[in-house]
Design a protein around this motif. Structure first.
Motif, short mmCIF file in Angstrom:
data_model
loop_
_atom_site.label_atom_id
_atom_site.label_comp_id
_atom_site.label_asym_id
_atom_site.label_seq_id
_atom_site.Cartn_x
_atom_site.Cartn_y
_atom_site.Cartn_z
N ALA A 1 0.84 -1.46 0.13
CA ALA A 1 0.13 -0.10 -0.27
C ALA A 1 0.99 1.31 -0.07
O ALA A 1 0.45 2.09 -0.70
N GLU A 2 1.89 1.09 0.69
CA GLU A 2 2.56 2.43 0.56
C GLU A 2 3.32 2.49 -0.40
O GLU A 2 3.59 3.75 -0.93
N LEU A 3 4.30 1.55 -1.13
CA LEU A 3 5.05 1.63 -2.54
C LEU A 3 4.60 1.51 -4.09
O LEU A 3 4.70 2.16 -4.79
N ALA A 4 3.35 0.92 -4.04
CA ALA A 4 2.35 0.74 -4.63
C ALA A 4 2.14 1.81 -5.48
O ALA A 4 1.59 2.33 -5.10
N PRO A 5 1.50 2.18 -7.02
CA PRO A 5 0.87 2.84 -7.42
C PRO A 5 -0.91 3.05 -6.73
O PRO A 5 -1.48 2.13 -6.67
N PRO A 6 -1.68 4.24 -7.15
CA PRO A 6 -3.12 4.03 -6.11
C PRO A 6 -3.43 2.89 -7.78
O PRO A 6 -3.14 3.59 -8.78
N GLU A 7 -4.82 2.41 -6.53
CA GLU A 7 -5.32 0.79 -8.16
C GLU A 7 -3.98 0.32 -8.24
O GLU A 7 -4.57 -0.20 -10.08
N PRO A 8 -3.16 -0.71 -7.99
CA PRO A 8 -2.29 -0.90 -8.95
C PRO A 8 -3.02 -1.93 -9.34
O PRO A 8 -3.38 -2.45 -8.79
N LEU A 9 -2.07 -2.97 -10.57
CA LEU A 9 -2.40 -3.97 -10.95
C LEU A 9 -1.15 -4.59 -10.56
O LEU A 9 0.31 -4.32 -10.46
N VAL B 1 -0.59 -8.79 -20.77
CA VAL B 1 -0.34 -7.82 -20.07
C VAL B 1 1.85 -7.18 -20.35
O VAL B 1 2.16 -8.24 -20.14
N GLY B 2 2.48 -5.95 -20.52
CA GLY B 2 3.54 -5.77 -20.97
C GLY B 2 4.73 -4.77 -19.25
O GLY B 2 5.47 -4.86 -19.45
N ARG B 3 3.08 -4.53 -18.43
CA ARG B 3 3.84 -4.52 -17.63
C ARG B 3 3.05 -4.41 -15.68
O ARG B 3 1.87 -4.03 -16.84
N VAL B 4 3.64 -4.22 -15.05
CA VAL B 4 2.78 -4.05 -14.36
C VAL B 4 2.96 -3.46 -12.89
O VAL B 4 3.94 -2.65 -13.27
N ASP B 5 2.54 -2.88 -11.59
CA ASP B 5 2.53 -2.27 -10.76
C ASP B 5 3.08 -2.52 -9.39
O ASP B 5 3.91 -1.31 -8.85
N LEU C 1 11.10 -10.15 -14.34
CA LEU C 1 10.43 -8.67 -12.79
C LEU C 1 10.38 -7.15 -13.23
O LEU C 1 9.59 -6.51 -13.38
N ARG C 2 11.94 -7.04 -13.55
CA ARG C 2 12.19 -5.22 -13.07
C ARG C 2 12.14 -5.29 -14.45
O ARG C 2 11.36 -3.84 -14.42
N GLU C 3 11.64 -5.66 -15.50
CA GLU C 3 11.07 -5.32 -16.72
C GLU C 3 9.78 -5.05 -16.53
O GLU C 3 9.24 -4.32 -17.73
N LEU C 4 9.12 -6.09 -15.94
CA LEU C 4 7.96 -5.52 -16.13
C LEU C 4 7.46 -4.63 -14.79
O LEU C 4 6.05 -3.76 -15.55
N LEU C 5 8.54 -4.19 -13.88
CA LEU C 5 8.31 -3.25 -13.18
C LEU C 5 8.89 -1.70 -13.57
O LEU C 5 8.82 -0.60 -12.53
N GLU D 1 8.50 0.88 -15.49
CA GLU D 1 7.52 1.61 -15.61
C GLU D 1 7.04 2.72 -14.77
O GLU D 1 7.20 3.04 -14.44
N SER D 2 5.62 1.21 -13.92
CA SER D 2 5.76 2.05 -12.68
C SER D 2 6.48 2.52 -11.44
O SER D 2 6.00 3.28 -10.34
N GLY D 3 8.19 1.62 -11.83
CA GLY D 3 8.48 2.12 -10.19
C GLY D 3 8.35 0.77 -8.81
O GLY D 3 8.40 1.61 -7.93
N GLY D 4 7.01 0.10 -9.10
CA GLY D 4 6.73 -0.26 -7.88
C GLY D 4 7.81 -1.80 -7.40
O GLY D 4 8.61 -2.03 -7.69
N PRO D 5 6.67 -2.13 -6.07
CA PRO D 5 7.71 -3.37 -4.97
C PRO D 5 7.61 -4.16 -5.99
O PRO D 5 6.47 -5.21 -6.13
N PHE D 6 8.42 -5.16 -5.61
CA PHE D 6 8.21 -6.74 -5.32
C PHE D 6 8.80 -6.95 -4.17
O PHE D 6 9.58 -6.78 -3.33
N LEU D 7 7.67 -8.00 -3.68
CA LEU D 7 7.65 -8.57 -2.36
C LEU D 7 7.40 -10.34 -1.96
O LEU D 7 6.60 -10.14 -2.86
N ASN D 8 8.42 -10.42 -1.79
CA ASN D 8 8.57 -12.25 -1.87
C ASN D 8 9.21 -12.71 0.13
O ASN D 8 9.96 -12.44 0.55
#
Length: 247
Positions: free
Chosen positions: A30-38, A104-108, A131-135, A137-144
């Motif tokens: 919630a803190e790092l993803a864009p609003p209404e994320p994919l 899709v070519g990108r995710v948030d 994953l780096r390519e998919l993220l 554009e958005s600069g969003g997080p990866f959480l594992n």
């Protein structure tokens, strides 16, 4: 107890503070993803993480990717498409072409829980590049959130953690929870899932599935090489950890 309730209880045999782990992951999402994320849920199983994302972030949509037909059937039966917010995708993360199934070519944002330990190091490295390519554009997080073992350089700590963890698991099973093998055995007795079990058996026919459990150091080095600029552990209980990476 329904199928997914029993799944959750079985998972809690191995992850003692599973809901706390989810809470931390969702707070960072919630803190790092864009609003209404994919949000892409990797190796999503029956959708346990995806539905928690949808509950926490009302504007989110999820792509739940997994190769296991049995677990995906459980999730589809339980959650459907969650009012158009949840898309189920069959794809094998070991296959380099898996991103083409997303549509899709990108995710948030990308999330994964208790799953990537099945992948070998040589499979994780290209996955992180993807994953780096998919993220990008958005600069969003990866959480594992996963089992990331203590390094071999700390053998006494590693052994002690394994003993503590085993006592916890034994106590949970003694209290009535199914372990992994017992849960699958009970599920296999359900004739409604016979076709999915047959398909699942064919996926790994002639091969043995074992945890590969690449080290934390390997994960972070692979993320660095893939182009992620930051990574850190943001939650931990023994060697169950949440690794956060940012592109």
């Amino acid at each position: 107890m329904n199928r997914l309730d029993s799944w959750d209880r079985q998972q809690e045999v191995y992850i003692r503070d599973r809901e706390r782990r989810y809470d931390v992951m969702l707070a960072f999402l919630a803190e790092l993803a864009p609003p209404e994320p994919l949000v892409l849920d990797l190796a999503a199983g029956p959708g346990s993480t995806a539905v928690r994302v949808l509950d926490r972030l009302p504007g989110a949509r999820c792509l739940a990717v997994d190769v296991d037909p049995v677990l995906q059937r459980l999730g589809r039966d339980a959650y459907g498409d969650a009012g158009g917010r949840l898309t189920w995708i069959r794809a094998d993360l070991r296959d380099p072409s898996w991103p083409s199934a997303l549509g899709v070519g990108r995710v948030d944002a990308v999330v994964s829980t208790t799953a990537l330990h099945w992948l070998r190091p040589e499979e994780l490295a290209p996955l992180y590049r993807t994953l780096r390519e998919l993220l990008a554009e958005s600069g969003g997080p990866f959480l594992n959130g996963d089992h990331l073992p203590f390094p071999r350089e700390t053998p006494r700590i590693r052994a002690a953690a394994e003993r503590v963890d085993q006592r916890r698991q034994d106590a949970a099973v003694a209290a009535g929870a199914d372990d992994w093998a017992a849960w699958w055995e009970a599920l296999r007795a359900d004739p409604d899932l016979a076709a999915e079990h047959a398909e699942r058996d064919a996926l790994w026919a002639g091969s043995r599935r074992d945890f590969t459990s690449a080290s934390l150091a390997f994960h972070q080095a692979a993320l660095d090489t893939a182009g992620f600029t930051e990574s850190a552990i943001v939650w931990q209980d023994l060697d169950e950890r949440v690794l956060l990476a940012l592109p």
